[in-house]
Scaffold this motif. Structure first.
Motif, short mmCIF file in Angstrom:
data_model
loop_
_atom_site.label_atom_id
_atom_site.label_comp_id
_atom_site.label_asym_id
_atom_site.label_seq_id
_atom_site.Cartn_x
_atom_site.Cartn_y
_atom_site.Cartn_z
N ARG A 1 14.04 4.21 5.09
CA ARG A 1 12.66 4.00 4.63
C ARG A 1 11.76 5.07 5.21
NH1 ARG A 1 9.16 4.04 2.10
NH2 ARG A 1 7.66 2.48 1.37
N LEU A 2 11.99 5.47 6.44
CA LEU A 2 11.17 6.52 7.04
C LEU A 2 11.40 7.86 6.39
CD1 LEU A 2 11.34 5.57 10.82
CD2 LEU A 2 9.41 5.31 9.27
N THR B 1 9.30 12.15 2.48
CA THR B 1 9.70 12.98 1.33
C THR B 1 9.07 12.47 0.03
OG1 THR B 1 11.75 11.67 1.16
CG2 THR B 1 11.85 13.73 2.41
N ILE B 2 9.73 11.57 -0.66
CA ILE B 2 9.27 11.16 -1.98
C ILE B 2 7.94 10.41 -1.92
CG2 ILE B 2 10.66 9.05 -1.95
CD1 ILE B 2 9.81 11.28 -5.03
N ASP B 3 7.70 9.61 -0.86
CA ASP B 3 6.42 8.91 -0.77
C ASP B 3 5.27 9.88 -0.50
OD1 ASP B 3 7.74 6.59 -1.28
OD2 ASP B 3 7.52 5.72 0.72
N VAL C 1 0.85 -1.19 0.00
CA VAL C 1 0.00 0.00 0.00
C VAL C 1 0.88 1.24 0.00
CG1 VAL C 1 -1.75 1.28 1.28
CG2 VAL C 1 -1.83 -1.23 1.22
N GLN C 2 0.49 2.25 -0.79
CA GLN C 2 1.21 3.52 -0.82
C GLN C 2 0.92 4.29 0.47
OE1 GLN C 2 3.33 5.00 -3.36
NE2 GLN C 2 3.72 6.33 -1.59
N LEU D 1 2.75 14.57 -6.75
CA LEU D 1 3.77 15.59 -7.01
C LEU D 1 5.16 15.00 -7.19
CD1 LEU D 1 2.66 18.26 -4.36
CD2 LEU D 1 2.31 18.36 -6.85
N HIS D 2 5.27 13.68 -7.36
CA HIS D 2 6.58 13.04 -7.38
C HIS D 2 7.41 13.41 -8.60
CE1 HIS D 2 3.54 10.49 -9.17
NE2 HIS D 2 4.46 9.94 -9.93
#
Length: 470
Positions: free
Chosen positions: A338-339, A344-346, A297-298, A353-354
């Motif tokens: 990962r956090l 940020t990117i996630d 899941v995103q 907006l990536h």
């Protein structure tokens, strides 16, 4: 609007969040007209003569943090919400929400966004669930643009709106007429905040979903069934999937009580989830970060509200998350890097907006955070990412840049020309708000209890039928 300069960040340690760029020690970052032009050890050699140089030896540069769910309007309630009886979040919110004036909405948002800048958050999703009319929405939008930050404004209902009343769908359709692309400066888009089928009947939620999708607007909703139904064992997301209400255009908030079937429904429909770990752990339960990530899941992260009260200390939040997940699941999925990706990117992916932000990549906009790695709490250090997550704090943030504009420098906020201090204004607006509510008989300050350190009294709690923070 603050003036934008061409910038050269010289000699920093870049943690780009872009696998193609990687981590680059002793790097230069060249920014022209708000766009990242080059990242590398010799980028400064190609900088124009009139570039503004930020000497950044002994620093770490990250993409700006992205917050994907924040109720900016109730920032004025911080200090009013607390643990004493009668000061829980829902009691205070319901007492004061109807007494907000237009300037209260503006300065509440400006206060929250100023704290965002201070904490290195350069993108904020404003989930506004007290829109009582078009002017309230416009005040929030103007505050966001005046702050210099990037984000999304999601148009919700008035606080405690009747379940048979839809959002102001006509005004939602008119937003783009009032706010042209020139006004929005490429920094703000619109969404819709909906209550969903556990809080509204079919004639309401079906019309709201259809309108949002016809307008091409992303949908956000709280998932709080288990705080509303007795003996609840799931979030009811399987039902939402059957109703066609989930999908890539939907962001679900919290989902703390999702069972395996709910999580599978999220993964199948590619529905996104925004977690607010600190407020969830205080009032709902443990966020299911490991389970969601392992299911594909995103996921993104958010503060939820300053009223709880919380603060825009993203690094502190990450430190809490990694400790809780280590104790709760011991999962190897949750690492410091990962956090940082989640923050940020996630987060940028969640908001679509990536391709614009979320990593330090040539061609993306310059939303950047520069932290002093030589501060006492960060030395000695091995992996700078581990150091930031385990021991970093707001005080380490030296510079914050949003869309190429410097909003914080040398650890202090940089005001625009002739800008009124949002902190001072927010405090004054809060006091006036409480006076109006008290005069109407809707508010009184609870008595301050005598505190016995050996026998503290019980704190207030959210009633079981109140639901999540919304």
């Amino acid at each position: 609007m603050r003036q934008r300069h061409d910038l050269l960040i010289a000699g920093t340690h870049v943690v780009s969040m872009d696998p193609a760029v990687g981590d680059v020690p002793q790097a230069d970052v060249l920014v022209r007209d708000g766009e990242i032009i080059e990242v590398g050890p010799h980028a400064g050699e190609r900088a124009p003569d009139d570039v503004q140089v930020i000497e950044a030896a002994g620093t770490i540069t990250l993409p700006g943090f992205v917050d994907t769910h924040w109720h900016l309007w109730n920032s004025l309630l911080r200090g009013t919400v607390g643990d004493r009886p009668g000061t829980d979040y829902f009691t205070v919110k319901r007492a004061l929400a109807s007494h907000f004036e237009l300037d209260d909405f503006y300065w509440a948002a400006r206060l929250g966004l100023a704290e965002a800048v201070n904490g290195g958050i350069t993108t904020v999703h404003n989930f506004d669930h007290n829109v009582r009319g078009p002017r309230d929405a416009d005040a929030n939008i103007q505050a966001h643009l005046d702050s210099g930050l990037r984000g999304r404004f999601s148009y919700g209902p008035p606080d405690s709106a009747p379940s048979d009343r839809t959002n102001d769908l006509d005004d939602l359709a008119r937003l783009r007429e009032r706010w042209s692309d020139d006004h929005l400066d490429g920094r703000l888009d619109f969404g819709v905040a909906l209550r969903g089928p556990y809080r509204t009947p079919p004639e309401v939620y079906e019309r709201e979903w259809a309108t949002a999708r016809s307008l091409g607007l992303p949908i956000t909703m709280h998932c709080d069934r288990c705080l509303r139904e007795e003996n609840c064992r799931s979030c009811g997301l399987v039902r939402l999937e059957r109703l066609g209400l989930l999908g890539e255009d939907v962001q679900v908030i919290h989902a703390v009580h999702a069972d395996d079937h709910d999580i599978e429904a999220l993964a199948r429909t590619r529905t996104r989830v925004s977690l607010s770990p600190l407020t969830e752990m205080r009032t709902m339960g443990f966020p299911l970060l490991t389970e969601l990530l392992e299911a594909g899941v995103q996921v993104s992260l958010s503060l939820d509200t300053l009223a709880m009260p919380t603060s825009a200390d993203i690094l502190g939040h990450l430190r809490a998350i990694i400790s809780v997940e280590a104790a709760r699941t011991g999962s190897p999925v949750i690492t410091p890097r990962r956090l940082l990706r989640l923050a940020t990117i996630d987060g940028a992916k969640d908001l679509g907006l990536h391709d614009t932000i979320g990593s330090i990549t040539p061609g993306k906009r310059a939303d950047l955070v520069i932290l002093r790695s030589s501060d006492v709490n960060l030395v000695p250090s091995g992996d700078p990412v581990e150091a930031l997550v385990y021991t970093g704090q707001i005080d380490n943030i030296d510079t914050v840049i949003a869309d190429g504009r410097v909003l914080k420098r040398h650890g202090r906020l940089v005001p625009a020309d002739d800008e009124i201090d949002p902190v001072v204004m927010a405090a004054a607006r809060r006091d006036a708000l409480l006076r109006r509510a008290a005069a109407a008989g809707d508010w009184h300050w609870p008595a301050t209890p005598t505190i016995d350190p050996f026998h503290p009294g019980p704190g207030s709690s959210t009633p079981a039928d109140e639901g999540s923070l919304q």
